[in-house]
Design an enzyme around this catalytic site. Structure first.
Site, PDB file in Angstrom:
ATOM      1  N   TYR A 109       0.852  -1.205   0.000  1.00  0.00           N
ATOM      2  CA  TYR A 109       0.000   0.000   0.000  1.00  0.00           C
ATOM      3  C   TYR A 109       0.885   1.252   0.000  1.00  0.00           C
ATOM      4  CZ  TYR A 109      -2.896   3.776   1.896  1.00  0.00           C
ATOM      5  OH  TYR A 109      -3.504   4.998   2.109  1.00  0.00           O
TER       6      TYR A 109
HETATM    7  N1  LIG Z   1      -7.406   4.954   6.237  1.00  0.00           N
HETATM    8  C1  LIG Z   1      -6.423   5.759   6.587  1.00  0.00           C
HETATM    9  O1  LIG Z   1      -6.079   5.887   7.791  1.00  0.00           O
HETATM   10  C2  LIG Z   1      -5.693   6.548   5.546  1.00  0.00           C
HETATM   11  C3  LIG Z   1      -4.598   7.293   5.915  1.00  0.00           C
HETATM   12  C4  LIG Z   1      -3.984   8.116   4.975  1.00  0.00           C
HETATM   13  C5  LIG Z   1      -4.489   8.173   3.687  1.00  0.00           C
HETATM   14  N2  LIG Z   1      -5.565   7.421   3.317  1.00  0.00           N
HETATM   15  C6  LIG Z   1      -6.076   7.581   1.947  1.00  0.00           C
HETATM   16  O2  LIG Z   1      -7.208   8.445   2.010  1.00  0.00           O
HETATM   17  C7  LIG Z   1      -8.011   8.276   0.838  1.00  0.00           C
HETATM   18  C8  LIG Z   1      -9.487   8.264   1.154  1.00  0.00           C
HETATM   19  O3  LIG Z   1      -9.809   7.625   2.355  1.00  0.00           O
HETATM   20  P1  LIG Z   1     -11.359   7.323   2.729  1.00  0.00           P
HETATM   21  O4  LIG Z   1     -11.371   6.812   4.105  1.00  0.00           O
HETATM   22  O5  LIG Z   1     -12.214   8.454   2.332  1.00  0.00           O
HETATM   23  O6  LIG Z   1     -11.597   6.108   1.705  1.00  0.00           O
HETATM   24  P2  LIG Z   1     -12.906   5.231   1.427  1.00  0.00           P
HETATM   25  O7  LIG Z   1     -14.051   5.695   2.281  1.00  0.00           O
HETATM   26  O8  LIG Z   1     -12.514   3.800   1.495  1.00  0.00           O
HETATM   27  O9  LIG Z   1     -13.258   5.620  -0.080  1.00  0.00           O
HETATM   28  C9  LIG Z   1     -12.555   5.128  -1.152  1.00  0.00           C
HETATM   29  C10 LIG Z   1     -13.385   5.316  -2.414  1.00  0.00           C
HETATM   30  O10 LIG Z   1     -12.655   4.791  -3.524  1.00  0.00           O
HETATM   31  C11 LIG Z   1     -13.609   4.256  -4.416  1.00  0.00           C
HETATM   32  N3  LIG Z   1     -13.084   3.252  -5.329  1.00  0.00           N
HETATM   33  C12 LIG Z   1     -12.500   2.066  -5.015  1.00  0.00           C
HETATM   34  N4  LIG Z   1     -12.261   1.367  -6.137  1.00  0.00           N
HETATM   35  C13 LIG Z   1     -12.701   2.128  -7.181  1.00  0.00           C
HETATM   36  C14 LIG Z   1     -12.742   1.952  -8.584  1.00  0.00           C
HETATM   37  N5  LIG Z   1     -12.287   0.830  -9.171  1.00  0.00           N
HETATM   38  N6  LIG Z   1     -13.253   2.942  -9.349  1.00  0.00           N
HETATM   39  C15 LIG Z   1     -13.726   4.080  -8.781  1.00  0.00           C
HETATM   40  N7  LIG Z   1     -13.739   4.306  -7.451  1.00  0.00           N
HETATM   41  C16 LIG Z   1     -13.225   3.333  -6.665  1.00  0.00           C
HETATM   42  C17 LIG Z   1     -14.650   3.606  -3.523  1.00  0.00           C
HETATM   43  O11 LIG Z   1     -15.829   3.447  -4.265  1.00  0.00           O
HETATM   44  P3  LIG Z   1     -17.141   2.659  -3.699  1.00  0.00           P
HETATM   45  O12 LIG Z   1     -17.804   3.624  -2.777  1.00  0.00           O
HETATM   46  O13 LIG Z   1     -17.897   2.356  -4.922  1.00  0.00           O
HETATM   47  O14 LIG Z   1     -16.643   1.429  -2.989  1.00  0.00           O
HETATM   48  C18 LIG Z   1     -14.747   4.595  -2.367  1.00  0.00           C
HETATM   49  O15 LIG Z   1     -15.789   5.504  -2.574  1.00  0.00           O
HETATM   50  C19 LIG Z   1      -7.493   7.012   0.160  1.00  0.00           C
HETATM   51  O16 LIG Z   1      -6.698   7.413  -0.939  1.00  0.00           O
HETATM   52  C20 LIG Z   1      -6.621   6.375   1.245  1.00  0.00           C
HETATM   53  O17 LIG Z   1      -5.583   5.600   0.676  1.00  0.00           O
HETATM   54  C21 LIG Z   1      -6.168   6.616   4.217  1.00  0.00           C
END
Ligand SMILES: NC(=O)c1ccc[n+]([C@@H]2O[C@H](COP(=O)([O-])OP(=O)(O)OC[C@H]3O[C@@H](n4cnc5c(N)ncnc54)[C@H](OP(=O)(O)O)[C@@H]3O)[C@@H](O)[C@H]2O)c1
Length: 214
Positions: free
Chosen positions: A129
């Site tokens: 990741y």
């Molecule tokens: N979790 C952490 O602590 C953390 C820390 C730092 C950075 N981040 C980054 O922060 C960002 C957003 O986080 P979040 O919590 O808002 O994420 P999230 O709620 O998991 O949302 C991710 C979105 O990506 C979409 N997605 C996945 N596969 C796709 C595809 N093939 N085509 C189009 N859309 C797709 C999903 O669509 P669906 O709704 O259709 O499933 C979902 O809406 C990510 O880039 C993550 O890597 C996360």
């Protein structure tokens, strides 16, 4: 500004769509991959387009057309394996940049992750990741696009405080998703953030001040 949100149905994406609409200065365009998601955004008065990060660059370029800026805040999520991480967080991110270039949209904001620019800080439990985020960020830095790379710490669903720390290197910390969305909006409005890549956690400084100090 018309802002295409890739990952609009995600947790940061939804905060950002709402904030853009409430700003009365900008318009969110939600890129989603399911008809019911498109209908849900449209019922809230938000324009939505269907495209999948596993589709073609041409399909994505059509989604980008008409936007003034692209925000990438999608992710395959922790429940998937390394294969999906490579196809969404790495290749999907790079295809988004290719699509922006193809559509002639220069401004691009990437939601990355804290510390991924240092290999020794990559997540032990999911180094693939961190690698995906790291190499997508490098591609963006070399893309010629007007980029901003925000590398947030661990995301929480606490209400935003509006107070952050932002710097090239920060100790690990957390940040509410709402504050990340606010920082994206503030970056879109602040040309000083173009060409900058930085960690961001909760802190003591207003988002505007933190961005201006970069
Ligand atoms: N979790 C952490 O602590 C953390 C820390 C730092 C950075 N981040 C980054 O922060 C960002 C957003 O986080 P979040 O919590 O808002 O994420 P999230 O709620 O998991 O949302 C991710 C979105 O990506 C979409 N997605 C996945 N596969 C796709 C595809 N093939 N085509 C189009 N859309 C797709 C999903 O669509 P669906 O709704 O259709 O499933 C979902 O809406 C990510 O880039 C993550 O890597 C996360």
């Amino acid at each position: 500004m018309n802002v295409l949100i890739i990952g609009a149905n995600g947790q940061i994406g939804r905060h950002l769509a709402r904030k853009l609409q409430e700003s009365n200065k900008h318009r969110a365009i939600a890129m989603v991959r399911k008809d019911d998601q498109k209908a849900a955004f449209e019922s809230q008065g938000v324009q939505a387009v269907l495209a999948d990060l596993e589709g073609t660059v041409d399909e994505m370029a059509r989604a980008v057309e008409g936007a003034d800026a692209v925000v990438f805040t999608a992710g395959s999520g922790g429940h998937t394996g390394a294969d999906k991480t490579m196809m969404i967080d790495l290749d999907g991110a790079i295809k988004s940049m290719e699509a922006a270039k193809q559509a002639g949209v220069r401004r691009f904001i990437m939601v990355s992750a804290i510390g991924v620019h240092h290999r020794e800080l990559w997540m032990e439990s999911a180094p693939y990741y961190s690698a995906a985020k790291h190499y997508a960020d490098i591609w963006l830095e070399h893309s010629g696009l007007d980029y901003t790379i925000i590398r947030p710490g661990g995301l929480t669903n606490e209400p935003g405080t509006g107070k952050v720390a932002a710097a090239v290197d920060l100790d690990r910390g957390q940040i509410p998703r709402e504050d990340v969305a606010e920082a994206i909006l503030a970056s879109l409005e602040n040309p000083h953030t173009i060409g900058k890549a930085f960690d961001m956690t909760s802190g003591e400084t207003s988002i505007e001040q933190a961005l201006n100090a970069l």
